[in-house]
Design an enzyme around this catalytic site. Structure first.
Site, PDB file in Angstrom:
ATOM      1  N   SER A   1       5.215  12.209  -1.927  1.00  0.00           N
ATOM      2  CA  SER A   1       3.896  12.712  -1.516  1.00  0.00           C
ATOM      3  C   SER A   1       4.098  13.986  -0.712  1.00  0.00           C
ATOM      4  O   SER A   1       5.168  14.182  -0.111  1.00  0.00           O
ATOM      5  CB  SER A   1       3.199  11.675  -0.629  1.00  0.00           C
ATOM      6  OG  SER A   1       2.066  12.249  -0.003  1.00  0.00           O
TER       7      SER A   1
ATOM      8  N   TYR B   1       3.267   5.783   9.512  1.00  0.00           N
ATOM      9  CA  TYR B   1       4.382   5.132   8.809  1.00  0.00           C
ATOM     10  C   TYR B   1       4.413   5.463   7.317  1.00  0.00           C
ATOM     11  O   TYR B   1       5.489   5.477   6.718  1.00  0.00           O
ATOM     12  CB  TYR B   1       4.370   3.618   9.052  1.00  0.00           C
ATOM     13  CG  TYR B   1       4.446   3.264  10.530  1.00  0.00           C
ATOM     14  CD1 TYR B   1       5.247   4.006  11.403  1.00  0.00           C
ATOM     15  CD2 TYR B   1       3.720   2.204  11.056  1.00  0.00           C
ATOM     16  CE1 TYR B   1       5.320   3.702  12.750  1.00  0.00           C
ATOM     17  CE2 TYR B   1       3.788   1.881  12.403  1.00  0.00           C
ATOM     18  CZ  TYR B   1       4.581   2.638  13.248  1.00  0.00           C
ATOM     19  OH  TYR B   1       4.650   2.334  14.585  1.00  0.00           O
TER      20      TYR B   1
ATOM     21  N   LYS C   1       7.580   8.331   3.124  1.00  0.00           N
ATOM     22  CA  LYS C   1       7.744   9.301   2.041  1.00  0.00           C
ATOM     23  C   LYS C   1       8.779  10.371   2.407  1.00  0.00           C
ATOM     24  O   LYS C   1       9.480  10.880   1.540  1.00  0.00           O
ATOM     25  CB  LYS C   1       6.386   9.926   1.678  1.00  0.00           C
ATOM     26  CG  LYS C   1       5.408   8.932   1.031  1.00  0.00           C
ATOM     27  CD  LYS C   1       5.897   8.375  -0.302  1.00  0.00           C
ATOM     28  CE  LYS C   1       4.822   7.590  -1.044  1.00  0.00           C
ATOM     29  NZ  LYS C   1       5.277   7.056  -2.338  1.00  0.00           N
TER      30      LYS C   1
HETATM   31  P1  NDP Z   1      -2.859   3.369  -7.293  1.00  0.00           P
HETATM   32  O1  NDP Z   1      -3.290   2.486  -6.168  1.00  0.00           O
HETATM   33  O2  NDP Z   1      -3.851   3.793  -8.309  1.00  0.00           O
HETATM   34  O3  NDP Z   1      -1.624   2.703  -8.063  1.00  0.00           O
HETATM   35  C1  NDP Z   1      -0.558   2.114  -7.348  1.00  0.00           C
HETATM   36  C2  NDP Z   1       0.301   1.330  -8.306  1.00  0.00           C
HETATM   37  O4  NDP Z   1       1.370   0.721  -7.567  1.00  0.00           O
HETATM   38  C3  NDP Z   1      -0.479   0.215  -8.965  1.00  0.00           C
HETATM   39  O5  NDP Z   1      -0.041   0.049 -10.297  1.00  0.00           O
HETATM   40  C4  NDP Z   1      -0.109  -0.995  -8.122  1.00  0.00           C
HETATM   41  O6  NDP Z   1      -0.166  -2.166  -8.918  1.00  0.00           O
HETATM   42  C5  NDP Z   1       1.355  -0.684  -7.784  1.00  0.00           C
HETATM   43  N1  NDP Z   1       1.810  -1.411  -6.606  1.00  0.00           N
HETATM   44  C6  NDP Z   1       1.388  -1.269  -5.323  1.00  0.00           C
HETATM   45  N2  NDP Z   1       2.032  -2.142  -4.531  1.00  0.00           N
HETATM   46  C7  NDP Z   1       2.876  -2.855  -5.336  1.00  0.00           C
HETATM   47  C8  NDP Z   1       3.792  -3.904  -5.108  1.00  0.00           C
HETATM   48  N3  NDP Z   1       4.008  -4.415  -3.886  1.00  0.00           N
HETATM   49  N4  NDP Z   1       4.486  -4.399  -6.168  1.00  0.00           N
HETATM   50  C9  NDP Z   1       4.291  -3.903  -7.411  1.00  0.00           C
HETATM   51  N5  NDP Z   1       3.432  -2.904  -7.689  1.00  0.00           N
HETATM   52  C10 NDP Z   1       2.738  -2.392  -6.658  1.00  0.00           C
HETATM   53  O7  NDP Z   1      -2.193   4.644  -6.577  1.00  0.00           O
HETATM   54  P2  NDP Z   1      -1.547   5.979  -7.158  1.00  0.00           P
HETATM   55  O8  NDP Z   1      -1.393   5.923  -8.617  1.00  0.00           O
HETATM   56  O9  NDP Z   1      -2.251   7.092  -6.550  1.00  0.00           O
HETATM   57  O10 NDP Z   1      -0.106   5.872  -6.450  1.00  0.00           O
HETATM   58  C11 NDP Z   1       1.112   5.990  -7.163  1.00  0.00           C
HETATM   59  C12 NDP Z   1       2.134   6.657  -6.269  1.00  0.00           C
HETATM   60  O11 NDP Z   1       1.673   7.974  -5.968  1.00  0.00           O
HETATM   61  C13 NDP Z   1       2.362   5.965  -4.926  1.00  0.00           C
HETATM   62  O12 NDP Z   1       3.745   5.928  -4.651  1.00  0.00           O
HETATM   63  C14 NDP Z   1       1.634   6.863  -3.930  1.00  0.00           C
HETATM   64  O13 NDP Z   1       2.212   6.797  -2.654  1.00  0.00           O
HETATM   65  C15 NDP Z   1       1.819   8.211  -4.580  1.00  0.00           C
HETATM   66  N6  NDP Z   1       0.853   9.234  -4.149  1.00  0.00           N
HETATM   67  C16 NDP Z   1      -0.487   9.150  -4.466  1.00  0.00           C
HETATM   68  C17 NDP Z   1      -1.370  10.128  -4.048  1.00  0.00           C
HETATM   69  C18 NDP Z   1      -2.838  10.098  -4.333  1.00  0.00           C
HETATM   70  O14 NDP Z   1      -3.580  10.924  -3.780  1.00  0.00           O
HETATM   71  N7  NDP Z   1      -3.330   9.228  -5.176  1.00  0.00           N
HETATM   72  C19 NDP Z   1      -0.894  11.281  -3.270  1.00  0.00           C
HETATM   73  C20 NDP Z   1       0.513  11.290  -3.022  1.00  0.00           C
HETATM   74  C21 NDP Z   1       1.340  10.302  -3.450  1.00  0.00           C
HETATM   75  P3  NDP Z   1      -0.912  -3.530  -8.522  1.00  0.00           P
HETATM   76  O15 NDP Z   1      -2.101  -3.177  -7.705  1.00  0.00           O
HETATM   77  O16 NDP Z   1      -1.220  -4.138  -9.855  1.00  0.00           O
HETATM   78  O17 NDP Z   1       0.133  -4.272  -7.785  1.00  0.00           O
END
Ligand code: NDP
Length: 273
Positions: free
Chosen positions: A152, A164, A169
């Protein structure tokens, strides 16, 4: 969509957190390019949607392995890697995308926020990445594969009320560099993409009401230098590029900020613009 590439035909790609958002967009893109893919996340309902989208994008049922579970659970991670290699016989790409901001509701700010919040955030955003990468390395070494970590722009120095998540990140970025430096000796390339604001379920998953999250992204559309938030597909295209050896073989250990100019303007480079 990128120009057609044959690189991913029959390659095996594992994208964590592919039940939603950025991970879903990435896995659909890989599947549509002929890769065999593992889709994973905790929600069976959302995984089914991802699988449907892969099929709608041209993938065959047998190209897709769907495994539900929590990436902070070591037993589940072992299953994830073993079943992927068991079904498809190899692993070419690992995308460490699963992540979240674990919102703290104690009302405290900064490092006065209880340490449990730090532990759970680091567990998901850093520890799970180390564990899954450790298991994937022997397989990626055989295929001269690639890893992309989804970080991020908050990994860069920013002051934020709940520290945190950015801390995790920043740690992930350091991990990318350390992994890249050692793993290139085994022929494995490691890079990261650092998204800015991307319209996904991320803020809602962090505890923000759906309507508030929508308003939040709408307000960012007005304030971001590019004039709009990114889409999951914007980030998926970068992941796709970074894992295609024919396109990006020379890129190793880099963090690619993908943020519509956010960091540029937050670094004081824009005075008077
Ligand atoms: P979403 O919430 O849309 O997707 C997150 C994904 O991670 C889901 O598929 C969720 O699946 C999975 N996930 C979360 N926790 C767990 C867990 N404990 N075990 C297994 N799977 C898990 O968010 P984004 O697509 O936006 O996020 C994806 C990445 O991008 C993250 O690492 C986030 O930090 C990063 N990011 C996002 C930004 C944004 O603005 N959207 C900006 C910067 C970085 P499920 O719920 O089915 O468990």
């Amino acid at each position: 969509m990128l120009a057609p590439t044959t690189f991913f035909h029959d390659k095996v790609v594992l994208v964590t957190g592919s039940s939603d958002g950025i991970g879903r967009a990435a896995v659909v893109m890989f599947a549509s390019a002929g890769a065999r893919v593992t889709v994973t996340g905790r929600s069976a309902e959302k995984l089914a949607i991802t699988k449907q989208q892969c099929i709608a994008a041209g993938a065959k049922e047998e190209q897709i392995l769907e495994i539900g579970g929590d990436v902070t659970d070591k037993n589940f991670i072992e299953r994830l890697v073993n079943e992927t290699v068991g079904k498809f016989g190899r692993l070419d790409v690992l995308v460490n995308n699963a992540g979240a901001k674990t919102f703290d509701f104690s009302g405290k700010k900064g490092i006065e926020i209880p340490i449990d919040n730090f532990d759970s955030t680091m567990d998901l955003n850093v520890r799970s990445v180390i564990l899954i990468s450790q298991l994937a390395i022997p397989h990626l070494e055989k295929t001269k594969g690639a890893i992309v970590n989804v970080s991020s722009i908050v990994a860069f120095p920013f002051v934020i009320a709940q520290p945190y998540y950015p801390l995790s990140k920043s740690c992930l970025d350091q991990l990318t560099v350390q992994m890249a430096g050692t793993l290139i000796r085994k022929g494995i390339r490691v890079n990261s993409v650092n998204p800015g604001a991307i319209r996904t379920n991320f803020s809602h998953a962090a505890g923000m009401a759906e309507e508030t999250a929508k308003k939040f992204y709408d307000s960012l559309d007005e304030s971001l230098p590019s004039g709009k938030c990114g889409t999951p597909e914007d980030i998926a295209k970068i992941i796709f590029f970074l894992t295609d050896r024919t396109q990006s073989e020379i890129i190793i250990g880099q963090r690619i900020a993908a943020d519509g100019g956010t960091v540029l303007f937050n670094q004081g480079l824009s005075a008077g613009v």
